[in-house]
Design an enzyme around this catalytic site. Structure first.
Site: not given
Length: 712
Positions: A40, A87
């Site tokens: 990430h 998200h």
């Protein structure tokens, strides 16, 4: 001190780290390295393809990839920042918390560049509507976006919502933010001996392991175990952060600014000084905490929201503190920048971290094997067509096509009073000055990508290009969000590569540089993986006097079709309602035709020859015309002859096409400029008549409106 469990590093990576350091890191150092080497944060599996295929330079580009947002110039002394983030994993576990903190994070990314946030857009992908879990996702995500955006006073002005079973367990929540820049503030610091000020919320245990959670596939066990990895949002503090930060910018007090997002304080400090070629010393005892007995590694990797890291000169520190006190914002001077390329952390009088910056920010690229799909998705398609009337009503009722007013009516899209074109059109338009506006759109073509990821990615760029054109805008630049599966899955990694390749080739062909983006991998669960889903956020410049919308304006206007139609039903909404998704050839992007048609349509708009414009995409020509009629409440009479079978012509989703509403006196000139064909006219009746070869629809507009306006 609690023992830290490494989650993101392979045994080989651990060995390389130990060899490079010449020692075994302690628990706190392992925690910092672990989050910085996560997929990430580091993009270790995606960087090679991004560098190979994407171009970020262009005459409008001021700031490209590498900082917290891209910045383009749309006119003299008018700079616009924009960014997109995902998200996805947090929203799958806690839809309300995941989506609301996604909004907060993207707003702070824009703020970090010295920009005032002026608009939000969201791209949402959910599972089947007959699934209970899908509604758990929808209701929570939409309310989270609404509550957070409305409370901070930033309008949600556009986006898209799509549905497919591949998102049943892995919904996608991609959010973009746009801001106006008066004074650019970098997110990179190259000045030693600057004060590092942490301000905003206190640090808690929420969000710990957030980046690790986002770098793993989801299953029922991880969903329950990692619920604490979802951050907790506080929009009231966010509003104060925005106001205080803008005042700091206006006084020229910021040397650099970073949002504390993924990876928390570790990532913010490492990236701020690491990319600037310097280092930092952090006094961890000074970090304001909201929970007792937090360990050093918890403080360093917590992803508690509404926190910013400001670098300022010691000469300006007193003035910065006075501004933060004025807004009653918690702050602490937690350290300083140093010339040595090291990250040093002290805690209770002891040095607990001493790491070279390179080991945190220069993460080695990780390559995985790829395996192309072997199934032939584009095989010949043969079927007996149903009636055109029945098919049109079903397509209009399809949740991918039908009105999304039931979603966007929950958003405040007019706060700040800049919104010229509201949600529901091809793109939104924001007023910047009395003459200059910004057109913005958010688009994906995952239905095509499920069959051909390369053409699907090109198609997303082409659709965004047309949407900007359709409102009268000149396309300028892109930020992108690539959502894909597990990179350890060879087919998923091949799909990802093809997506990046398609994005890069299309962006170069259209001369729209990619100035930033995000990658979200590991969108897989035991039930399967998502389709490769590229979400493109494109901005364009528009003259406020030449704005177009898709709603029909007058009776007795002529409808002009610009662009050619091909037998390209693959991935179409038509085949979906027939249960034939996966068959046929997807629409192919023809760069020359796309650019020529865009240029010619813009020329007609700027000459004042056009009343309304709608691009042809989901549902084909017949759906585009129906939407124009529904929005404008006008009757339609269309008759077309084609070499294609009637239903194929009506529902093909070939690219590079527009429907123009043209006053009769301008028809000849518009046909000459665009090479289009007149296909019909508007009428004062309340009926929709559409004939192509021996296929025909003759229905009241009211019947189509009932199908299109269905509230799920």
């Amino acid at each position: 001190m609690r023992e830290y469990i490494v989650r993101n590093l392979t045994d080989d990576e651990k060995s390389k780290i130990i060899k490079k350091l010449g020692r075994n890191p302690n628990d706190v150092e392992w925690a910092m390295i672990d989050v910085m080497w996560s997929e990430h944060v580091s993009y270790k599996s995606s960087r090679s393809f991004i560098r190979r295929f994407l171009r970020s330079s262009g005459r409008h580009v001021v700031v490209g990839p590498g900082q917290d947002a891209g910045i383009i110039r749309i006119a003299d002394d008018i700079y616009i920042a924009f960014k997109i983030e995902s998200h996805n994993h947090p929203s799958a576990v806690d839809p309300y918390g995941g989506s609301s903190t996604g909004i907060g994070g993207i707003v702070r990314d824009i703020l970090s560049m010295g920009a005032q946030p002026i608009a939000l857009l969201d791209s949402l992908h959910f599972g089947d509507l007959d699934k209970r879990r899908t509604w758990f996702h929808i209701l929570g995500v939409v309310k989270g976006i609404s509550d957070y955006g409305n409370r901070i006073g930033v309008p949600t002005v556009g986006g898209e919502t799509k549905f497919s079973s591949c998102y049943n367990e892995n919904p996608l929540v991609n959010v973009a933010c746009i801001g106006i820049v008066n004074r650019i503030v970098p997110s990179v610091l190259n000045k030693p001996d600057s004060a590092l000020v942490l301000y905003g919320n206190r640090t808690g245990r929420d969000g710990i392991h957030g980046v690790s959670f986002a770098s793993e596939t989801l299953d029922e066990e991880s969903i329950e175990e990692d619920r604490s990895a979802v951050q907790i949002g506080d929009p009231l503090t966010e509003k104060l952060l925005i106001d205080a930060s803008l005042e700091i910018f206006s006084r020229g007090l910021a040397c650099a600014l970073k949002d504390l997002g993924g990876g928390g304080l570790t990532c913010a400090v490492s990236e701020m000084v690491g990319k600037g070629g310097i280092g930092a010393v952090i006094e961890l005892d000074r970090v304001p905490l909201r929970e007792e007995n937090m360990s050093p590694y918890e403080i360093l990797i917590s992803e508690s929201q509404e926190r910013m890291l400001l670098a300022t000169s010691y000469d300006n520190l007193e003035e910065v503190i006075s501004i933060l006190n004025k807004y009653d914002i918690q702050w602490a001077v937690i350290g300083r920048s140093i010339p040595e390329r090291k990250i040093i952390v002290k805690y209770k009088g002891k040095k607990i971290v001493d790491l070279p910056v390179e080991i945190l920010v220069n993460v080695p690229i990780q390559r995985h094997p790829t395996k192309p799909r072997t199934k032939d998705f584009s095989k010949d398609l043969k079927f007996e067509p149903p009636s055109l009337e029945e098919s049109l009503v079903k397509v209009l009722r399809n949740p991918n096509v039908s009105s999304k007013e039931w979603i966007y009516e929950q958003y405040d899209y007019e706060v700040q009073t800049r919104t010229v074109i509201k949600p529901g059109a091809d793109a939104t338009v924001l007023k910047i000055t009395s003459e200059v506006g910004v057109a913005a759109t958010l688009d994906s073509c995952a239905d095509y990508a499920s069959i051909d990821p390369y053409e699907g990615a090109k198609g997303a760029v082409a659709e965004a290009y047309r949407n900007i054109t359709a409102v009268g805008g000149e396309p300028l630049a892109i930020v992108d969000n690539i959502n894909a599966g597990d990179p350890n899955n060879p087919i998923s990694y091949w799909e990802f590569r093809e997506t990046v390749r398609g994005l890069g080739n299309a962006a170069r062909a259209f001369s729209v540089p990619v100035v930033g983006g995000n990658v979200s991998l590991y969108n897989e669960s035991p039930s399967g993986k998502i389709w490769p889903t590229l979400v493109v956020c494109m901005l364009g410049k528009v003259n406020i006097r030449h704005i177009m919308t898709p709603s029909l304006k007058k009776t007795n206007s002529i409808l002009v079709l610009v662009g050619d139609t091909y037998n390209e039903l693959g991935g179409s909404e038509y085949l979906k309602i027939l249960g034939l998704h996966g068959y046929g050839s997807v629409p192919r992007v023809r760069y020359k035709k796309e650019k020529t048609n865009s240029k010619n349509v813009l020329r007609c708009i700027r000459k004042g020859m056009v009343l309304s414009v709608h691009d042809v995409s989901d549902g084909g020509i017949i759906t585009a015309v129906a939407e124009m009629a529904i929005m404008g409440k006008k009757g339609i009479e269309v008759a077309i002859r084609s070499n294609l079978r009637g239903d194929i012509f009506a529902f093909s989703e070939s690219h590079a096409r527009y429907i123009l509403e043209v006053p009769e006196e301008h028809v000849e000139d518009v046909l000459k400029i665009t090479g289009g064909i007149a296909i019909g006219k508007t009428s004062s009746s309340s009926s929709f008549y559409f004939e192509v070869n021996d296929f025909c629809v003759d229905l009241p507009i009211r019947r189509l409106e009932e199908a299109y306006a269905i509230r799920w």
